[in-house]
Design a protein around this motif. Structure first.
Motif, mmCIF file in Angstrom:
data_model
loop_
_atom_site.group_PDB
_atom_site.id
_atom_site.type_symbol
_atom_site.label_atom_id
_atom_site.label_comp_id
_atom_site.label_asym_id
_atom_site.label_seq_id
_atom_site.Cartn_x
_atom_site.Cartn_y
_atom_site.Cartn_z
ATOM 1 N N THR A 614 0.834 -1.203 0.000
ATOM 2 C CA THR A 614 0.000 0.000 0.000
ATOM 3 C C THR A 614 0.867 1.251 0.000
ATOM 4 O O THR A 614 0.619 2.197 -0.747
ATOM 5 C CB THR A 614 -0.935 -0.008 1.224
ATOM 6 N N LYS A 618 1.302 4.122 -3.014
ATOM 7 C CA LYS A 618 0.899 5.499 -2.727
ATOM 8 C C LYS A 618 2.000 6.506 -3.061
ATOM 9 O O LYS A 618 1.730 7.660 -3.366
ATOM 10 C CB LYS A 618 0.576 5.602 -1.236
ATOM 11 N N THR A 652 -3.373 -6.312 -6.564
ATOM 12 C CA THR A 652 -3.902 -5.180 -5.805
ATOM 13 C C THR A 652 -2.876 -4.053 -5.750
ATOM 14 O O THR A 652 -3.229 -2.879 -5.870
ATOM 15 C CB THR A 652 -4.304 -5.611 -4.387
ATOM 16 N N HIS A 653 -1.625 -4.386 -5.551
ATOM 17 C CA HIS A 653 -0.582 -3.360 -5.546
ATOM 18 C C HIS A 653 -0.615 -2.586 -6.864
ATOM 19 O O HIS A 653 -0.543 -1.352 -6.879
ATOM 20 C CB HIS A 653 0.783 -4.003 -5.334
ATOM 21 N N LEU A 656 -3.632 -0.347 -7.064
ATOM 22 C CA LEU A 656 -3.517 0.834 -6.209
ATOM 23 C C LEU A 656 -2.520 1.849 -6.751
ATOM 24 O O LEU A 656 -2.395 2.938 -6.192
ATOM 25 C CB LEU A 656 -3.103 0.408 -4.789
ATOM 26 N N PRO B 95 -8.968 -3.495 -0.476
ATOM 27 C CA PRO B 95 -8.629 -3.908 -1.862
ATOM 28 C C PRO B 95 -8.050 -5.317 -1.929
ATOM 29 O O PRO B 95 -8.325 -6.063 -2.865
ATOM 30 C CB PRO B 95 -7.603 -2.866 -2.301
#
Lengths: 713, 268
Positions: A614, A618, A652-653, A656, B95
């Motif tokens: 995450t 970001k 998912t990485h 994101l 997620p």
């Protein structure tokens, strides 16, 4: 797979391990990628200087050296191999100096040293060739192309430009011819009929590709190998391409015509991959948004699985990726635990690159062909992974200036000074790039990569000198977590909690925490809020630094030079750290800085993988260059039953906003034992940063870096 | 969730027994700065020869020592959270949960000792489309379990021993209600996974496993059943919490033994 073919691949694999050991024994350790090169004969070739300083510079000298080397370069033929040729010389590294002193950059040196910048001046390659050019034209076709444009671009300089490229091609062809002759000679005395047939086929394949564009899969692979052997020899260029798409038509035609079986295709792929760990990409969209996964993509993975050496294969994760390819690649990662494949994230990369003003169609063509970098095959000149700013050093400079001011210390003041120095550092890096672009042709032309680029031959200009279509110039930040966590620790412990004072912190870092009470101060600082934890002060500062860095880099844009920010330290964490004193995040003086965009190890107690994924998603700079996630996976988790979960984390990485994932799966006990006795673990491969290396080939300090990284994560 | 009505002698999560916060001390991280000793308002901390010593009778779990520990050698296990706060934490990983078709599992301790919280929280999860599971010892009154049914997709329950008396001896309570609750769960249509932790010297015999399976026989088609091998990974917690580990000399169950016993289970 056919037993005989598999045995051949395994024999080649064993030989590679032996060649790696020989490299260590003869040449010593190397903190770089594993390469396919082998130890050259002693005293066979030396560089030919053309400058009083003992080095060589410019078009003629590079061409003279390359052609001279090609004329004596040993032949390499292994009857187990489908292809011949190996590279042996790091020609670019054999120079005494890598920048022509006739074009000094003294006006930049003070700031380069002050901020410990890796300026990239004099660096080479690090952009992708377009193998389609070579595969469609062949060597004679390239000569004809040169001849065609020679009629168009008629200045003396351009004519000279074409002359040297013709010489280079002839030199490569000469090298190939000697292999043809050697293969035929070996065939005459080879008693084994299967090996004899292979040698004759090898000669026949090369007799065709020495001049003509390849027709078959074997010929195409051999052509690619010749180019990259020459390019590697010239200046270490290791960029590959979208290998499945490049070879798909050859594979399909061969199978349809009954020329090869799938087992033979796997064998050819295995031989190609063992020849050199070039950076290849699998899957992902073409320029029209269609997935490029094919049967060959899976066969390439199968070949990689059999040889399981150091491999730089990247699977391009995107919404349209064939799910089976992603699953297969994660299974390979978990099964072999050898740091391959890597995974790139198309969504963020394409969207980010488009923010520079490029179309989606162009952005989709940008592929992962380096440690951390993406490149448009044959279209852009980039200095990828060659220009780095040590943010920990910038922080240190700012902190020291703060101490000299009359104002009271504060994170507000420290930030103002950090910004000032970061602006300066980025400006210096950009100025260095401009200096490089202005004079690089007098230093080192891109003799080989020019041939597989769109523009240099057409314009009669070196890729560094206006020949390329686009100039997307990379500036990377390194040590982000050190700077961010230092700001966070000061804000938390000094300003918010008042548990420490500025004086205590300053005295402690100046004494490298060896003063009275220093260890306590250090532990308080170390256990402050870290970047990597969502909502923490560390994250706040990391994002703030990111935003400023991105703005600084982007502010350097000019008419046809686009500057693109990234976060990556390559193998410089140790050397960067040696230039930085103790820092307020509790780091000791001279110790390695943080790796790329990663938080410092031990940044969170639980849920490290998800927090890491995450946080790095970001922090992405967001303009199409990467900030890779270096992921150290525990072997107890990286098992078959968790493949689906690992795949989910990867996807998912990327969803994101992630751009690239480098994975290591290493058993702690094995690693510790290997660190004590590296030669007892000759097959252990680690993904150091974006590149893979044999652990036994790394220096003790580098091995320790990896051990520390694993233990602390 | 903190708080448990059982006291299984092999428990791997002894920090979940009591409902109040507990100070955990990891001596390997301690740098002997003595700050904790200085700040403790109850005089519960003294300096020992090679570590700090916490008098658990004096310690109130106020957490002041934790706040001032500079190397995270001290931590506070257990804190009060509101359901919305907990959801904010889960949301960070949403997620990943969605991509992996995962969910949220409430465990402990015994979650049903805090039914109001658990129900409220699982309701939030369901509202957001998240799969839910409760890991429960199934020993609470049925009415409490029934209340959770609408918000629970999966139940994970243990049946540790077949004999009621032995069950009480090893866990502190008998198993009659547990067996009854398991039957009621299957009758309600709930998805149920029953596990038996296999503990050396306690229930690691074919006879014991067969006896447990015999009890599950009438409902065998309505559940999945598995054996969990005893391991020693939780041992360090006892020392760090100042608790007595009655199984400290018991080795981990061997993989071979576990595989042999698996052949004797209801699903073979």
């Amino acid at each position: 797979m056919d037993r005989l073919l598999k045995d051949k691949l395994l024999a080649l694999r064993q030989k590679k391990l032996a060649q790696t050991q020989e490299k260590i024994r003869v040449e010593g350790l190397l903190d770089e990628d594993d390469y396919g090169r082998i130890v050259p004969p002693m005293g066979l070739w030396e560089t030919i200087p053309n400058h009083p300083d003992g080095s060589f510079y410019g078009y003629d000298a590079w061409t003279d050296n390359f052609c001279s080397l090609m004329s004596v370069h040993p032949v390499y033929i292994d009857p187990n191999d489908a292809f011949c040729g190996r590279w042996m010389y790091f020609m670019s590294k054999m120079r005494k100096n890598k920048w022509n002193p006739d074009y000094p950059y003294d006006f930049l040196k003070e700031d380069i040293e002050r901020y410990n910048i890796i300026c990239g001046i004099g660096e080479d390659a690090h952009f992708a060739p377009d193998f389609h050019i070579g595969l469609s034209l062949g060597w004679e076709g390239l000569l004809k192309k040169i001849e065609q444009y020679r009629q168009v671009n008629t200045s003396a300089e351009q004519q000279h430009f074409y002359d040297i490229h013709v010489r280079a091609i002839h030199a490569v062809q000469g090298w190939i011819q000697r292999h043809i002759d050697a293969a035929r000679a070996l065939a005459k005395t080879e008693p084994d009929p299967i090996r004899r047939r292979n040698l004759l086929d090898m000669a026949e394949v090369n007799q065709w590709v020495i001049s003509q564009p390849p027709r078959t899969l074997r010929e195409a692979c051999q052509w690619i190998i010749w180019f990259h052997l020459a390019s590697r020899t010239y200046n270490r260029d290791g960029a590959g391409g979208q290998i499945d798409a490049l070879l798909q038509s050859y594979f399909e035609k061969d199978v349809k015509a009954g020329r090869i079986t799938e087992d033979e295709a796997v064998y050819y792929m295995g031989c190609l991959l063992i020849n050199d760990p070039v950076y290849w990409q699998l899957g992902g969209p073409d320029k029209n948004g269609h997935d490029q996964t094919s049967r060959l993509s899976f066969l390439i993975l199968e070949a990689a699985d059999i040889i399981n050496t150091s491999l730089n294969i990247t699977v391009r994760v995107w919404d349209g990726l064939d799910k089976r390819l992603l699953r297969k690649s994660v299974e390979c990662l978990v099964k072999n635990k050898n740091g391959w494949p890597r995974f790139s994230g198309d969504k963020a990369l394409v969207k980010g690159f488009m923010k520079n003003g490029y179309t989606a169609a162009l952005a989709r063509q940008r592929i992962a062909v380096g440690c951390n970098w993406m490149s448009l095959p044959g279209l852009e000149y980039t200095l990828n992974d060659l220009v780095k700013i040590n943010m920990a050093k910038v922080f240190e400079v700012a902190y020291q200036e703060m101490l000299r001011t009359e104002s009271a210390c504060s994170t507000r003041l420290l930030w103002e000074l950090f910004v000032k120095h970061l602006d300066k550092a980025v400006g210096t890096a950009a100025a260095g790039i401009r200096h490089h672009l202005k004079y690089q042709k007098y230093n080192e032309p891109e003799l080989l990569l020019n041939l597989l680029s769109h523009g240099p031959i057409e314009k009669g200009l070196d890729a560094s000198d206006g020949g390329a279509e686009y100039y997307n110039l990379a500036i990377d930040g390194a040590g982000l977590a050190i700077a961010a966590d230092s700001f966070a620790a000061l804000e938390q412990r000094v300003e918010n909690e008042r548990r420490l004072t500025w004086k205590m912190v300053t005295e402690s870092i100046e004494a490298d925490f060896n003063n009275r009470g220093g260890e306590i101060v250090r532990n308080i600082l170390r256990n402050s809020e870290h970047y990597g934890c969502e909502g923490s002060l560390g994250e706040k500062w990391a994002l703030k630094i990111r935003d400023r860095f991105v703005a600084d880099v982007r502010s350097q844009n000019e008419s046809h030079h686009v500057f693109i920010p990234g976060f990556f330290s390559w193998a410089n964490t140790v050397s960067f750290g040696e230039h930085v004193q103790a820092t307020p995040n509790g780091r000791k003086a001279g110790t390695p800085i943080s790796h790329g965009a990663n938080p410092v190890p031990g940044f969170v107690v639980d849920g490290a993988s998800l927090s890491l994924a995450t946080a790095i998603a970001k922090i992405q700079p967001g303009y199409g260059n990467t900030a890779p996630m270096q992921w150290e996976l525990d072997p107890s988790f990286a098992m078959d039953k968790n493949v689906e979960v690992i795949e989910s984390i990867i996807k998912t990485h990327m969803d994101l906003g992630g751009t690239l994932i480098n994975v290591n799966i290493m058993d702690k006990e094995t690693l510790l034992k290997a660190n004590e006795n590296p030669s007892a673990y000759p097959e252990l491969v680690v993904r150091v940063t974006g590149f893979t290396a044999y652990f036994c080939m790394l220096s003790p300090s580098f091995r320790q870096l990896i051990v520390d990284r694993l233990l602390e994560s | 969730m903190k708080g448990c009505n059982m006291r299984c002698k092999w428990c791997h999560n002894p920090e979940t027994w009591t409902r109040t916060p507990q100070v955990q001390y990891i001596k390997e991280k301690c740098i002997h700065c003595l700050t904790c000793l200085q700040v403790c308002p109850n005089g519960a901390i003294t300096e020992g020869p090679d570590s700090m010593i916490i008098d658990r009778k004096k310690c109130t779990g106020c957490g002041l020592c934790v706040k001032f520990c500079c190397n995270n050698a001290l931590s506070l296990v257990g804190k009060e959270v509101a359901t919305e706060q907990l959801w904010v934490e889960i949301e960070k990983d949403l997620p990943y949960i969605r991509e992996s078709n995962g969910g949220v599992t409430i465990s402990g301790g015994e979650p049903l000792m805090q039914t109001e919280f658990v129900k409220e929280f699982l309701t939030i999860c369901k509202r957001n489309g998240v799969h839910t599971a409760i890991e429960s010892n199934a020993s609470m009154p049925w009415e409490m379990m029934k209340e959770m049914l609408p918000v629970t997709d999966l139940w994970l329950c243990d049946l540790k021993l077949a004999d009621n008396k032995l069950h009480k001896e090893w866990t502190g309570i008998g198993n009659a209600r547990i067996i009854d609750n398991l039957k009621r769960l299957t009758e309600s249509g709930a998805e149920l996974m029953v596990r038996t932790p296999v503990i050396p010297g306690v229930n690691d015999s074919e006879r014991e496993i067969e006896a447990i399976c015999q009890l599950l026989q009438p409902i065998r088609d309505k559940l999945t059943y598995s054996l969990l091998g005893f391991h020693t990974l939780g041992f360090g917690k006892y020392e760090s919490l100042g608790m007595d580990n009655e199984m400290k000399d018991v080795p981990a169950l061997s993989r071979e033994k576990l595989e042999d016993l698996k052949k004797k289970t209801i699903h073979g």
